[in-house]
Design an enzyme around this catalytic site. Sequence first.
Site, short mmCIF file in Angstrom:
data_model
loop_
_atom_site.label_atom_id
_atom_site.label_comp_id
_atom_site.label_asym_id
_atom_site.label_seq_id
_atom_site.Cartn_x
_atom_site.Cartn_y
_atom_site.Cartn_z
N SER A 1 8.34 -47.42 4.27
CA SER A 1 8.76 -48.04 3.02
C SER A 1 8.21 -47.28 1.82
CB SER A 1 8.25 -49.47 2.97
OG SER A 1 8.46 -50.00 1.68
N ARG B 1 27.89 -35.62 14.56
CA ARG B 1 26.85 -34.88 13.85
C ARG B 1 26.47 -33.56 14.51
NH1 ARG B 1 27.37 -37.58 9.01
NH2 ARG B 1 27.27 -39.82 9.38
C1 LIG Z 1 12.05 -57.61 1.39
C2 LIG Z 1 12.52 -56.63 2.40
C3 LIG Z 1 11.70 -55.60 2.83
C4 LIG Z 1 12.12 -54.66 3.77
N1 LIG Z 1 11.27 -53.64 4.16
C5 LIG Z 1 11.68 -52.73 5.09
C6 LIG Z 1 10.84 -51.66 5.52
O1 LIG Z 1 9.71 -51.51 5.06
N2 LIG Z 1 11.33 -50.79 6.45
C7 LIG Z 1 12.57 -50.93 6.97
O2 LIG Z 1 12.97 -50.13 7.81
N3 LIG Z 1 13.39 -51.93 6.58
C8 LIG Z 1 12.99 -52.82 5.65
N4 LIG Z 1 13.85 -53.83 5.26
C9 LIG Z 1 15.22 -53.85 5.81
C10 LIG Z 1 15.34 -54.79 7.01
O3 LIG Z 1 14.53 -54.32 8.08
C11 LIG Z 1 16.81 -54.87 7.50
O4 LIG Z 1 17.21 -53.60 7.95
C12 LIG Z 1 17.79 -55.29 6.45
O5 LIG Z 1 17.28 -56.36 5.72
C13 LIG Z 1 19.12 -55.74 7.08
O6 LIG Z 1 18.94 -56.99 7.71
P1 LIG Z 1 19.67 -57.43 9.03
O7 LIG Z 1 19.27 -56.56 10.19
O8 LIG Z 1 19.44 -58.90 9.16
O9 LIG Z 1 21.21 -57.20 8.66
P2 LIG Z 1 22.44 -56.64 9.52
O10 LIG Z 1 22.13 -55.30 10.05
O11 LIG Z 1 23.66 -56.79 8.66
O12 LIG Z 1 22.55 -57.63 10.72
C14 LIG Z 1 23.00 -59.00 10.54
C15 LIG Z 1 22.51 -59.81 11.72
O13 LIG Z 1 23.07 -59.30 12.91
C16 LIG Z 1 22.14 -59.23 13.94
N5 LIG Z 1 22.04 -57.81 14.36
C17 LIG Z 1 22.80 -56.77 13.93
N6 LIG Z 1 22.53 -55.66 14.61
C18 LIG Z 1 21.57 -55.99 15.50
C19 LIG Z 1 20.89 -55.26 16.52
N7 LIG Z 1 21.13 -53.96 16.77
N8 LIG Z 1 19.99 -55.94 17.26
C20 LIG Z 1 19.75 -57.26 17.05
N9 LIG Z 1 20.36 -57.98 16.11
C21 LIG Z 1 21.27 -57.35 15.35
C22 LIG Z 1 20.88 -59.86 13.41
O14 LIG Z 1 20.90 -61.21 13.76
C23 LIG Z 1 21.04 -59.74 11.91
O15 LIG Z 1 20.41 -60.79 11.22
C24 LIG Z 1 13.43 -54.76 4.32
C25 LIG Z 1 14.26 -55.81 3.91
C26 LIG Z 1 13.83 -56.74 2.97
C27 LIG Z 1 14.78 -57.84 2.55
C1 LIG Z 2 31.78 -34.97 8.65
C2 LIG Z 2 31.59 -36.39 8.16
C3 LIG Z 2 31.96 -36.72 6.84
C4 LIG Z 2 31.77 -38.04 6.37
N1 LIG Z 2 32.15 -38.34 5.07
C5 LIG Z 2 31.98 -39.60 4.62
C6 LIG Z 2 32.35 -39.98 3.28
O1 LIG Z 2 32.82 -39.16 2.50
N2 LIG Z 2 32.15 -41.27 2.88
C7 LIG Z 2 31.63 -42.19 3.74
O2 LIG Z 2 31.47 -43.35 3.34
N3 LIG Z 2 31.26 -41.88 4.99
C8 LIG Z 2 31.41 -40.61 5.45
N4 LIG Z 2 31.02 -40.33 6.75
C9 LIG Z 2 30.37 -41.36 7.57
C10 LIG Z 2 31.36 -42.07 8.48
O3 LIG Z 2 32.34 -42.76 7.70
C11 LIG Z 2 30.64 -43.08 9.39
O4 LIG Z 2 30.05 -44.07 8.59
C12 LIG Z 2 29.55 -42.51 10.23
O5 LIG Z 2 29.98 -41.28 10.79
C13 LIG Z 2 29.15 -43.45 11.37
O6 LIG Z 2 30.18 -43.44 12.34
P1 LIG Z 2 30.61 -44.71 13.20
O7 LIG Z 2 31.16 -45.78 12.32
O8 LIG Z 2 31.49 -44.18 14.29
O9 LIG Z 2 29.21 -45.15 13.86
P2 LIG Z 2 28.59 -46.61 14.12
O10 LIG Z 2 28.51 -47.36 12.87
O11 LIG Z 2 27.32 -46.35 14.89
O12 LIG Z 2 29.61 -47.29 15.05
C14 LIG Z 2 29.77 -46.87 16.43
C15 LIG Z 2 31.15 -47.33 16.91
O13 LIG Z 2 31.19 -48.74 16.87
C16 LIG Z 2 32.38 -49.22 16.35
N5 LIG Z 2 32.07 -50.01 15.14
C17 LIG Z 2 30.84 -50.36 14.68
N6 LIG Z 2 30.93 -51.19 13.64
C18 LIG Z 2 32.24 -51.40 13.44
C19 LIG Z 2 32.97 -52.19 12.52
N7 LIG Z 2 32.38 -52.96 11.59
N8 LIG Z 2 34.31 -52.19 12.60
C20 LIG Z 2 34.95 -51.45 13.54
N9 LIG Z 2 34.30 -50.68 14.44
C21 LIG Z 2 32.96 -50.66 14.39
C22 LIG Z 2 33.25 -48.00 16.13
O14 LIG Z 2 34.02 -47.82 17.28
C23 LIG Z 2 32.26 -46.87 16.03
O15 LIG Z 2 32.76 -45.65 16.52
C24 LIG Z 2 31.20 -39.01 7.22
C25 LIG Z 2 30.84 -38.68 8.54
C26 LIG Z 2 31.03 -37.39 9.01
C27 LIG Z 2 30.61 -37.07 10.43
#
Ligand SMILES: Cc1cc2nc3c(=O)[nH]c(=O)nc-3n(C[C@H](O)[C@H](O)[C@H](O)COP(=O)(O)OP(=O)(O)OC[C@H]3O[C@@H](n4cnc5c(N)ncnc54)[C@H](O)[C@@H]3O)c2cc1C
Ligand SMILES: Cc1cc2nc3c(=O)[nH]c(=O)nc-3n(C[C@H](O)[C@H](O)[C@H](O)COP(=O)(O)OP(=O)(O)OC[C@H]3O[C@@H](n4cnc5c(N)ncnc54)[C@H](O)[C@@H]3O)c2cc1C
Lengths: 227, 227, 227, 227
Positions: free
Chosen positions: B88, B184
């Site tokens: 952070s 990537r």
């Molecule tokens: C005050 C504050 C301080 C923070 N400090 C830090 C910091 O020091 N370092 C840092 O890295 N981040 C920090 N964060 C960011 C925090 O760790 C979260 O990444 C961020 O708030 C997004 O929250 P989320 O995971 O609930 O949301 P989202 O990613 O939108 O997920 C929404 C919900 O989906 C579920 N979910 C989604 N994906 C997963 C998964 N893969 N596994 C399990 N459950 C999932 C959970 O229930 C979650 O509540 C901070 C956030 C706040 C508000």
């Molecule tokens: C060369 C390059 C150029 C890029 N340029 C841009 C740019 O100009 N602007 C920009 O904003 N981003 C840009 N990106 C980022 C890109 O849009 C993606 O956000 C990023 O590559 C993560 O890919 P992902 O969504 O497949 O991965 P993840 O988020 O890890 O998702 C993994 C897989 O899960 C599924 N998935 C997860 N969440 C969802 C969801 N909510 N809805 C539907 N399917 C889901 C999909 O099948 C996806 O392939 C670029 C990426 C690359 C490699």
Amino acid sequence: LEEKILDKGFVRLVDMMGDDYAAVKAARVSYGQGLKTPERDKALIMYLMEHGHETPFEHIVFTFHVKAPLFVARQWFRHRIGSFNEISQRYTEIKEEEFYIPENIRINVPEDRQKAIVVDDTELLEKVKEAMVKTFEEAYHTYKELLNMGVARELARIVLPLSTYTQFYWTVNARSLMNFLSLRADSHAQWEIEQYAIAIAKMFKATCPWTYEAFVKYAYRGDILEA
Amino acid sequence: LEEKILDKGFVRLVDMMGDDYAAVKAARVSYGQGLKTPERDKALIMYLMEHGHETPFEHIVFTFHVKAPLFVARQWFRHRIGSFNEISQRYTEIKEEEFYIPENIRINVPEDRQKAIVVDDTELLEKVKEAMVKTFEEAYHTYKELLNMGVARELARIVLPLSTYTQFYWTVNARSLMNFLSLRADSHAQWEIEQYAIAIAKMFKATCPWTYEAFVKYAYRGDILEA
Amino acid sequence: LEEKILDKGFVRLVDMMGDDYAAVKAARVSYGQGLKTPERDKALIMYLMEHGHETPFEHIVFTFHVKAPLFVARQWFRHRIGSFNEISQRYTEIKEEEFYIPENIRINVPEDRQKAIVVDDTELLEKVKEAMVKTFEEAYHTYKELLNMGVARELARIVLPLSTYTQFYWTVNARSLMNFLSLRADSHAQWEIEQYAIAIAKMFKATCPWTYEAFVKYAYRGDILEA
Amino acid sequence: LEEKILDKGFVRLVDMMGDDYAAVKAARVSYGQGLKTPERDKALIMYLMEHGHETPFEHIVFTFHVKAPLFVARQWFRHRIGSFNEISQRYTEIKEEEFYIPENIRINVPEDRQKAIVVDDTELLEKVKEAMVKTFEEAYHTYKELLNMGVARELARIVLPLSTYTQFYWTVNARSLMNFLSLRADSHAQWEIEQYAIAIAKMFKATCPWTYEAFVKYAYRGDILEA
Ligand SMILES: Cc1cc2nc3c(=O)[nH]c(=O)nc-3n(C[C@H](O)[C@H](O)[C@H](O)COP(=O)(O)OP(=O)(O)OC[C@H]3O[C@@H](n4cnc5c(N)ncnc54)[C@H](O)[C@@H]3O)c2cc1C
Ligand SMILES: Cc1cc2nc3c(=O)[nH]c(=O)nc-3n(C[C@H](O)[C@H](O)[C@H](O)COP(=O)(O)OP(=O)(O)OC[C@H]3O[C@@H](n4cnc5c(N)ncnc54)[C@H](O)[C@@H]3O)c2cc1C
Ligand SMILES: Cc1cc2nc3c(=O)[nH]c(=O)nc-3n(C[C@H](O)[C@H](O)[C@H](O)COP(=O)(O)OP(=O)(O)OC[C@H]3O[C@@H](n4cnc5c(N)ncnc54)[C@H](O)[C@@H]3O)c2cc1C
Ligand SMILES: Cc1cc2nc3c(=O)[nH]c(=O)nc-3n(C[C@H](O)[C@H](O)[C@H](O)COP(=O)(O)OP(=O)(O)OC[C@H]3O[C@@H](n4cnc5c(N)ncnc54)[C@H](O)[C@@H]3O)c2cc1C
């Protein structure tokens, strides 16, 4: 770790990654620090849970092997944050006797459509079991008959009841597992999935005692688990 | 496993769960069978990957510790299927000299706005580095000055450049990791994140050789990795 | 609906699908029923929220267009349940003057490393702004210089500060939006993202008044929003 | 838009947000530009799909109301990226005659355990239907009997077969919908879910013609859909 559940089911912890310390280490990255004393590490876990900082618990991951009736699996698979691989009833023939026969009977109460209460009524239990077993046997008989006619497994199985057992692998991190426990280790969940959730909770407690303690204290939304 | 990346970064494999066999076991649940001979296990991995059955690879999970410049982290964190915990900059003071100074210089080509090609021009490289270092030093100087005025870290840090290094933990399963590599470990990605992706690919290959081989052969959509 | 935020930012509701009734209809599928009287529909929303049945709120979806400084966007993009598309600094040149200059100054308090409190000190404010503007101008000057040397945009931009404005589209459902509000419309969040969260909350309230009311009453975990 | 599927099922488009232009607008944010001519907008969609830039399609969102047999729903609910609300068999009594009776009969071929081929054999069809109807009626009879004994709906329903119809709302964005089509509008999917997928594909084509065209041309991995 393994537990038998219901009449023929089980939950088995196949593999896991990390433990309480994994969450501590991940959280400490945020502060640019590593492990400290056990007291401070535990205090950090308590702090994170109390303040809703749940992402560090995503670095603890479990793989379970589960055997459960289809109606339980259907509820389980609604939990999208995690990974499932299930035995295929399209590719695999179902073996006889793989039906759940309840020992725990509930009745609906007229006042609350969403409530089902357990009754201790041996006579009713026997009648229920008899009716069910008969239906399951007939369904299974038809299943076999259809297979004998050459009908594809994927089609023949549609006569099978929701009590049919299935098996699956479930990989889930501790954050999502805690959400599962809040919803399924709870008296509003169906009794059968509750039994599975309780077994999962035990394994969680055995492997991550601090996280479990902090969870039950600060984040758990159900009404069954205790520290 | 650890690799140094860029001038001050690294990727370190902190922990992992499962390997090629974990995918095989998860897939075999679907057929009601366990492990077989190594030949058949490998053949199954090839089959799964060729036919797009990728869920079994979700049971292989990695935790990496990464140090990378902010502009790389920003691209990395777009990968939503996975878990991050980052140092952070609100709670932690940034230490001096933690800026990325490129040795690899690219220029834009007028014909294709999205293309950047590497040039081997020592003179240009020196001019670029000089201009960058000067700007980074001034930014860092202002950062320190603001902290000295008492300004909160969370606010002072907004003067810091995108080249500032950060650190994070990343937990990701093999399926999502493969998607990361397709996007990537590819010449369209920015060169810097590509270097990290190549390091991740090496660790993936070292720990899951069959899955890696099957991936590169059947599922990889990038243009850099080789069997 | 549109709100100006900070000195140059904004949040604009571009499109949305559903409203309070969409949640009601989705929930009523569970009971095999459609819409009823407004009173009963609102009561259902209250009931769902109170008992943690949040999936019906996933059928309400918003698309926002946001302009915010990079350090705010970095916090925002951590919310994985949702969809982002951001302006590319690899493909697009950054226009001058697109830096955030704070009017709200916070200082760290020695007792609590995680706390930053607002101070009303015009002199300090002027000094901070001066130091920042100077650094931003120098950074931008270097950026332009590097572009003039032919350096690729993707590389030149690494000298730009975290105060640089960016723009993105964000599509998110009401359930995930409520989680965002719990975490970011909260005094522990950084003041700047809080301002965006407050604007989002207003638009949520304006378009889904019952859901908003139920949320603030039963599910909101922050300390700022009021019914 | 609505289509009848199988003997008693349907797919109905309840609501949607965005269309081809929503993807274009989201993608153009990346370049700092808005809509252009229709030709260039369509060309952009083609370009995005061809190069695997799929995030812009996440801003197009659909809500469907679906009625399908349980074994189809079970396959459908495996698609985690999306939102479901299903009629509850715990809270709702199942009405008679809600079973799927196939008109399309497949047999397994001994050489390939995963293959099921359609046969046009009226005699077999009649025998299959007869056996199924008989079993369904008996199962439903037992279900009613159990309810009459006072057994809770959640328990009584475990005797019901996988052919029982269920209903649900499904909200899904175009990116995830395309993944669904690649996997389920495909000859390897079970024939019944394929019929639903084909109906979804039609509605997708009708509402987002360019995206559909680009999808089938560049990203579709199945073997059934055509431009
Ligand atoms: C005050 C504050 C301080 C923070 N400090 C830090 C910091 O020091 N370092 C840092 O890295 N981040 C920090 N964060 C960011 C925090 O760790 C979260 O990444 C961020 O708030 C997004 O929250 P989320 O995971 O609930 O949301 P989202 O990613 O939108 O997920 C929404 C919900 O989906 C579920 N979910 C989604 N994906 C997963 C998964 N893969 N596994 C399990 N459950 C999932 C959970 O229930 C979650 O509540 C901070 C956030 C706040 C508000
Ligand atoms: C060369 C390059 C150029 C890029 N340029 C841009 C740019 O100009 N602007 C920009 O904003 N981003 C840009 N990106 C980022 C890109 O849009 C993606 O956000 C990023 O590559 C993560 O890919 P992902 O969504 O497949 O991965 P993840 O988020 O890890 O998702 C993994 C897989 O899960 C599924 N998935 C997860 N969440 C969802 C969801 N909510 N809805 C539907 N399917 C889901 C999909 O099948 C996806 O392939 C670029 C990426 C690359 C490699
Ligand atoms: C007692 C009980 C009764 C139920 N009755 C019904 C019923 O009648 N009908 C019915 O359809 N279901 C019913 N359910 C199932 C319920 O709606 C959920 O599908 C299930 O409990 C999984 O919960 P989850 O979404 O929190 O878990 P997961 O899907 O594992 O998600 C974990 C967390 O991630 C976040 N998340 C994941 N995906 C999304 C997303 N797309 N959008 C927003 N946030 C997301 C949420 O924060 C969520 O808490 C019932 C559940 C219980 C416990
Ligand atoms: C012909 C066929 C046969 C099948 N046979 C079986 C079988 O025998 N047993 C069985 O269990 N299943 C079987 N399945 C189901 C299959 O394993 C998937 O669960 C289902 O197709 C959903 O696909 P998905 O994961 O791509 O979709 P979603 O869950 O909607 O995910 C969409 C995308 O998001 C990403 N994603 C989402 N969540 C994760 C995550 N946790 N980790 C990594 N990436 C993620 C992936 O890129 C994925 O493509 C079969 C499917 C088909 C089509």
